[in-house]
Each structure stands twice: as C-alpha cells, then as structure tokens.
Design a protein around this motif. Structure first.
Motif, PDB file in Angstrom:
ATOM      1  N   VAL A   1     -11.933  31.921  63.014  1.00 25.81           N
ATOM      2  CA  VAL A   1     -10.978  31.010  63.659  1.00 25.81           C
ATOM      3  C   VAL A   1     -10.063  31.782  64.611  1.00 25.81           C
ATOM      4  CG1 VAL A   1      -9.011  29.472  63.226  1.00 25.81           C
ATOM      5  CG2 VAL A   1     -11.065  29.314  61.807  1.00 25.81           C
ATOM      6  N   GLU A   2      -9.688  33.018  64.244  1.00 20.73           N
ATOM      7  CA  GLU A   2      -8.878  33.851  65.130  1.00 20.73           C
ATOM      8  C   GLU A   2      -9.575  34.080  66.466  1.00 20.73           C
ATOM      9  OE1 GLU A   2      -7.975  37.527  63.255  1.00 20.73           O
ATOM     10  OE2 GLU A   2      -6.248  36.762  62.168  1.00 20.73           O
ATOM     11  N   LEU A   3     -10.890  34.109  66.445  1.00 19.95           N
ATOM     12  CA  LEU A   3     -11.663  34.326  67.662  1.00 19.95           C
ATOM     13  C   LEU A   3     -11.827  33.041  68.461  1.00 19.95           C
ATOM     14  CD1 LEU A   3     -13.330  36.523  69.171  1.00 19.95           C
ATOM     15  CD2 LEU A   3     -15.328  35.663  67.951  1.00 19.95           C
ATOM     16  N   VAL A   4     -12.018  31.913  67.777  1.00 17.37           N
ATOM     17  CA  VAL A   4     -12.320  30.651  68.444  1.00 17.37           C
ATOM     18  C   VAL A   4     -11.074  30.013  69.061  1.00 17.37           C
ATOM     19  CG1 VAL A   4     -13.131  28.279  68.066  1.00 17.37           C
ATOM     20  CG2 VAL A   4     -14.376  30.190  67.054  1.00 17.37           C
ATOM     21  N   ILE A   5      -9.919  30.102  68.393  1.00 16.57           N
ATOM     22  CA  ILE A   5      -8.708  29.455  68.910  1.00 16.57           C
ATOM     23  C   ILE A   5      -8.313  29.977  70.294  1.00 16.57           C
ATOM     24  CG2 ILE A   5      -6.215  29.213  68.570  1.00 16.57           C
ATOM     25  CD1 ILE A   5      -6.724  28.873  65.613  1.00 16.57           C
ATOM     26  N   PRO A   6      -8.278  31.313  70.532  1.00 17.29           N
ATOM     27  CA  PRO A   6      -7.964  31.771  71.896  1.00 17.29           C
ATOM     28  C   PRO A   6      -8.974  31.277  72.940  1.00 17.29           C
ATOM     29  CG  PRO A   6      -7.702  33.566  70.341  1.00 17.29           C
ATOM     30  CD  PRO A   6      -8.352  32.439  69.596  1.00 17.29           C
ATOM     31  N   LEU A   7     -10.253  31.185  72.565  1.00 21.28           N
ATOM     32  CA  LEU A   7     -11.256  30.665  73.501  1.00 21.28           C
ATOM     33  C   LEU A   7     -10.944  29.218  73.858  1.00 21.28           C
ATOM     34  CD1 LEU A   7     -14.566  32.087  71.967  1.00 21.28           C
ATOM     35  CD2 LEU A   7     -13.410  32.854  74.048  1.00 21.28           C
ATOM     36  N   TYR A   8     -10.596  28.415  72.867  1.00 19.88           N
ATOM     37  CA  TYR A   8     -10.243  27.011  73.099  1.00 19.88           C
ATOM     38  C   TYR A   8      -9.038  26.910  74.041  1.00 19.88           C
ATOM     39  CZ  TYR A   8      -7.664  22.697  72.149  1.00 19.88           C
ATOM     40  OH  TYR A   8      -6.928  21.550  72.287  1.00 19.88           O
ATOM     41  N   LEU A   9      -8.013  27.722  73.779  1.00 22.69           N
ATOM     42  CA  LEU A   9      -6.797  27.656  74.586  1.00 22.69           C
ATOM     43  C   LEU A   9      -7.040  28.134  76.015  1.00 22.69           C
ATOM     44  CD1 LEU A   9      -4.239  28.976  71.948  1.00 22.69           C
ATOM     45  CD2 LEU A   9      -4.425  26.637  72.803  1.00 22.69           C
ATOM     46  N   GLN A  10      -7.909  29.122  76.191  1.00 18.95           N
ATOM     47  CA  GLN A  10      -8.186  29.635  77.530  1.00 18.95           C
ATOM     48  C   GLN A  10      -9.080  28.686  78.330  1.00 18.95           C
ATOM     49  OE1 GLN A  10      -9.434  33.842  77.546  1.00 18.95           O
ATOM     50  NE2 GLN A  10      -8.261  34.150  75.674  1.00 18.95           N
ATOM     51  N   ILE A  11     -10.105  28.124  77.675  1.00 21.65           N
ATOM     52  CA  ILE A  11     -11.072  27.293  78.385  1.00 21.65           C
ATOM     53  C   ILE A  11     -10.579  25.857  78.563  1.00 21.65           C
ATOM     54  CG2 ILE A  11     -13.404  26.308  78.266  1.00 21.65           C
ATOM     55  CD1 ILE A  11     -14.248  28.889  76.821  1.00 21.65           C
ATOM     56  N   ILE A  12     -10.054  25.259  77.509  1.00 22.75           N
ATOM     57  CA  ILE A  12      -9.627  23.852  77.563  1.00 22.75           C
ATOM     58  C   ILE A  12      -8.227  23.703  78.149  1.00 22.75           C
ATOM     59  CG2 ILE A  12      -9.261  21.750  76.219  1.00 22.75           C
ATOM     60  CD1 ILE A  12     -12.178  22.632  76.365  1.00 22.75           C
ATOM     61  N   HIS A  13      -7.287  24.592  77.749  1.00 24.95           N
ATOM     62  CA  HIS A  13      -5.905  24.477  78.216  1.00 24.95           C
ATOM     63  C   HIS A  13      -5.617  25.352  79.434  1.00 24.95           C
ATOM     64  CE1 HIS A  13      -3.798  22.463  74.570  1.00 24.95           C
ATOM     65  NE2 HIS A  13      -5.089  22.213  74.531  1.00 24.95           N
ATOM     66  N   GLY A  14      -6.564  26.235  79.783  1.00 28.11           N
ATOM     67  CA  GLY A  14      -6.373  27.082  80.957  1.00 28.11           C
ATOM     68  C   GLY A  14      -5.326  28.164  80.782  1.00 28.11           C
ATOM     69  N   MET A  15      -5.096  28.590  79.549  1.00 27.85           N
ATOM     70  CA  MET A  15      -4.090  29.629  79.288  1.00 27.85           C
ATOM     71  C   MET A  15      -4.609  31.013  79.679  1.00 27.85           C
ATOM     72  SD  MET A  15      -2.224  28.927  75.664  1.00 27.85           S
ATOM     73  CE  MET A  15      -1.011  27.638  75.442  1.00 27.85           C
ATOM     74  N   SER A  16      -3.674  31.924  79.910  1.00 27.17           N
ATOM     75  CA  SER A  16      -4.045  33.321  80.116  1.00 27.17           C
ATOM     76  C   SER A  16      -4.388  33.958  78.772  1.00 27.17           C
ATOM     77  CB  SER A  16      -2.887  34.085  80.765  1.00 27.17           C
ATOM     78  OG  SER A  16      -1.792  34.169  79.862  1.00 27.17           O
ATOM     79  N   ALA A  17      -5.027  35.109  78.830  1.00 27.21           N
ATOM     80  CA  ALA A  17      -5.387  35.814  77.589  1.00 27.21           C
ATOM     81  C   ALA A  17      -4.141  36.171  76.788  1.00 27.21           C
ATOM     82  CB  ALA A  17      -6.180  37.070  77.928  1.00 27.21           C
TER      83      ALA A  17
END
Length: 485
Positions: free
Chosen positions: A271-287
């Motif tokens: 989940v630690e790996l998937v949540i940042p991917l979701y936030l970057q791809i869906i929400h357009g957040m920076s790393a």
C-alpha cells in the motif's frame, strides 16, 4: 549503547527507501533507463536479504561490539562511495556495499535488545526497535523528495556520512559485547544455498513489476530459489551446528508470529507503494507531495511503537494484535472505493489509521514469538523472521503491482480512441487505472482479514519461554564479563 544502536540502525534502514523519489534525477544524471535505475533498489534489497541469514552465524562467532563497528564501517564506505560516485557503476557498487552493512546491523540490533533487557521488559525495548524499522523506511520518500527539490541527489548520501561517522566513534566507547560467542563450524555449502536460494527468489519477485508473472526469467528464478531454500532447510536438519536453525519453527507461538508479521509487511509495503502512484497519476501530485501524504502515518507509527511495546509488557500480545489487525482491516477497506475526486486529506487520515493498527501488531507479535524461544535460538529466530519478512515484502509488492498493472491493461480503452475522441479516451483511461487501484487494495484487504483471523490464535500473555528468566540473563551477562576479563 541503545541510543547508539538506534541511531546507527536508523541511518542504515533509511537507505531502503531513500532513493524512491530520486530515480528521475539519477536517470538524467547518468543517462540511464528506468529499468536500469531500479537496480539501485532491487540490488540493495537482494544483498540485504542475503546477508540477514548470515547474520545469525556472525553474531554467534564474533564479538558484538566489533561486529557492529565493522558493519557500520562497511556501510560508511558504501555511503561515501555513493556520495562521490562518478558513474552509475560506482553508485550501484556503493549501494551493494551499503546493503552488506544494513543486513548485519538490523538483525544484530534486534538480538542485542532481546538479550540486554529481561523478558518482562522486552516489549518496550522492541518498541524502540520498531520505531526504527517502521519509521526510517516510511520517511525515506518524503526526505528524498525534499532533498531532490532543493539540493543535489548526492546529498541523500552526504547528509548520512557525518552521522554514521559519529556512531562509529561512539561505538568504540559505548557498545559492549553482550551476545555469547562460540566458534561454530561454518558450513560453506549452506552459505551458498542460502545466498543463491534467497537471492534468486528476491530477484524473481522484484522483477515481476517489469517483466510480469509469465516471464520465463521470473518463473525460473522463483522456482530455482524455492528449490534451493528447501534443500537448505533439509540440510540444516542434518547438521550438528546448523548455519540457520529452522528448529525455531517447533515453537507454535514463534511460527504464528512470523506468519503474522510477514502478512503485516505485505499489507503495509504494498500500500505504501500504491498510494503515491495513485496520488501522482490521478491527482497529478509531485513525487515530494505524494510522499509527504505518508509522513503523518509514518510519524504516528514511530510514536506508537514504544507505547504499544510497553502495553505488550503489561497486557501481552493477543489483545493488541486483534485490535491492531481490526483497525488495519477497517482502515484499508475504504481504499477499495476511492475515486478521482477523493480528497487528499481523506487519504492521509486513512493511511494514518492503517499505520496505527500496524504499530499495535508488528513488534508486539514479533516480541511474543521471540520470547517463546530459548536464549541460544534468539539470533537464529531473528534471522529467520527478518528473512521471511523480506521475502514477504517482495511477494506483496510484486502481487500488488502486477494486479494493478493487469487490471488497468485489461480495461483500458482501445488506442484508436485517442485520435478519435481524446477527452473520452482520457476519461476511460482514468477509470481503468482506478479499477487497477481498487483491485490492488482488495488484495491488501484480503491479507488484512487473513491476519485478523490468525490473531485469535495468538496466546495470551507475553510468550516468555519457560526456561528464560532474569537469572538466565544475569548468568549470561556474567559469562560475557568473564570472557572479556
């Protein structure tokens, strides 16, 4: 001594995730591909996983103080190499060198904490250990993102160099020899089987994200690794002085604790790996900002680990484990229903709830399992537990990423739609990606539920082995003092 051990271990364990948001900068610096730069983490975790089983032999064979100092020196050499690396090859060699030091210090610290505290106070001691093991990897992505945004990637390593140097200097004065030493005969064939077996399995699972489960390389390395590990186990049962003592599994409490801690690691790291991917791809957040959303949960787990350790000493593992796994399951369930409009603050809150639950399970259960072993098996119990958790982490990550990728690919729109109706293509692509995230989170929910069921089989109390008591600790300490004299 404990403070020196904690700071040293924090520096080493932090390096497991310190590069997670630095890959783009490294790819530009050395003109390398994504698959190549991934080896900085894959190779690190492989060598780390290979060294953990060897740590049981090293801690029995060599003086505790000098083993810790040498491991920290090896780590420092690797860190300086990485800081000054003129090429990717040197940086990769530096990461492997760092991993050797990490693979020794992490289980060594756990062994020392189990031995210098009496059994009825080990929960609080292991809670401090959990603060390092849980907090350091969790803040790695956030720290990495901040350094990359403001400084050069080299300072990811440069900032650790002086801290590690201070730890090494302090170790000469403060670290003592606390683990009983003898001269076990080293079975080199077991070393080869352990290195090749666990290394092959870790490589296979870590390659799933790039190559997929149907890749001949992935299948062959996992199967070969599993066969070699089976041969290793069979060989250990025939040796008078096993390289890695698998008789620790004769304790039902230890076996259950190892399974539970492995399940928690799979649920946590994936989940630690998937949540940042979701936030970057869906929400357009920076790393950096996507990593920052995980920081509150990481800090909460760090704060709670010593607290839950103290509660374990008072109430035992069962009630903590049942409550913690229930919180983990409840905190994971809403992730399976997130949308493109889910508020970031909601994600931060749910992630913190999950980490709170994990803090109630991880170290209390592990401590109860280790308490069930006699003193002479603690080093082996630590090595086996940490090795299987490392493999479980790789398995959980591989499964979640492959589920995410496969579900997304199966539901994404036809490429022809991109030229015909670009906005519709984008919308359908978002929907397909969200379906992938939902499937990955359902996997985490299933494993959390499995862990919740298993917690009801944890025995009440703190699992102290009947042959272990304060007298054993005192006598062991007296023997060490005699040896030093």
């Amino acid at each position: 001594m404990v403070l020196v051990l904690l700071i040293g271990a924090f520096c080493t364990v932090l390096n497991q995730t310190i590069l997670s948001t630095a890959f783009p900068a490294l790819m530009n610096a050395f003109n390398i591909s994504t698959s190549t730069v991934q080896w900085l983490t894959t190779g690190f975790l492989m060598v780390n996983g290979i060294m953990i089983p060897i740590s049981a032999y090293l801690s029995s064979r060599f003086n505790t103080k000098w083993l810790f100092i040498i491991a920290m020196i090896i780590f420092e050499i690797g860190t300086v190499m990485a800081w000054l690396a003129p090429s990717f090859g040197v940086l990769f060699a530096a990461r492997l060198t760092q991993a050797v030091g990490v693979g020794i210090t992490m289980p060594l610290m756990q062994n020392i904490m189990m031995l210098i505290y009496p059994p009825e106070k080990r929960g609080a001691a292991m809670g401090l250990n959990g603060l390092v093991i849980g907090l350091a990897p969790a803040i790695g992505p956030t720290l990495s993102g901040w350094v990359i945004d403001n400084y050069s990637w080299r300072w990811l390593f440069g900032m650790i160099v002086p801290i590690t140097a201070l730890v090494i200097i302090a170790s000469f004065f403060l670290v003592k020899n606390v683990i009983p030493n003898h001269h076990p005969q080293l079975d080199w064939l077991s070393v080869v089987l352990s290195t090749a077996g666990f290394g092959s399995m870790l490589y296979g699972f870590s390659s799933v994200g790039d190559k997929g489960w149907t890749s001949p390389l992935v299948i062959s390395t996992i199967i070969i690794g599993a066969i070699l590990v089976v041969i290793l186990v069979l060989r250990q049962n025939k040796l008078d002085e096993p390289f890695l003592e698998f008789k620790v599994f004769e304790s039902a409490e230890y076996t259950l604790a190892t399974i539970l801690s492995s399940i928690v690691m799979m649920a946590m790291v994936g989940v630690e790996l998937v949540i940042p991917l979701y936030l970057q791809i869906i929400h357009g957040m920076s790393a950096f900002h996507s990593g920052l959303t995980l920081l509150f949960g990481a800090l909460l787990m760090g704060i709670m680990s010593p607290v839950t350790g103290t509660l374990f000493d008072r109430y035992g593992a069962k009630r903590l484990a049942v409550t913690g796994m229930f919180i983990l399951t409840v905190g994971t369930l809403p992730f399976a229903f997130i949308t493109r409009d889910t508020p970031t603050l909601y994600i931060v809150f749910l992630y913190a709830v999950r980490m709170f639950g994990i803090s109630m399970v991880m170290m209390p259960v592990t401590t109860a399992g280790m308490n069930s072993l006699p003193i002479n098996l603690i080093a082996h119990g630590t090595a086996v537990n940490n090795t299987l958790r490392q493999v479980a982490t790789s398995v959980g990550t591989a499964i979640m990423i492959s589920v995410l990728t496969n579900i997304t690919n199966n539901h994404k729109p036809a490429h022809a739609l991109l030229s015909q109706a670009p906005l519709q293509y984008k919308s359908k692509m978002f929907d397909a990606t969200l379906m992938g995230y939902h499937a990955a989170f359902w996997f985490a929910i299933v494993f959390s539920l499995l862990g919740l069921v298993l917690t009801f089989f944890v025995t009440s109390g703190n699992g102290i082995h009947p042959r272990i008591g304060n007298a054993d600790i005192v006598n062991s300490t007296n023997r060490k003092e005699d040896q030093e004299s």
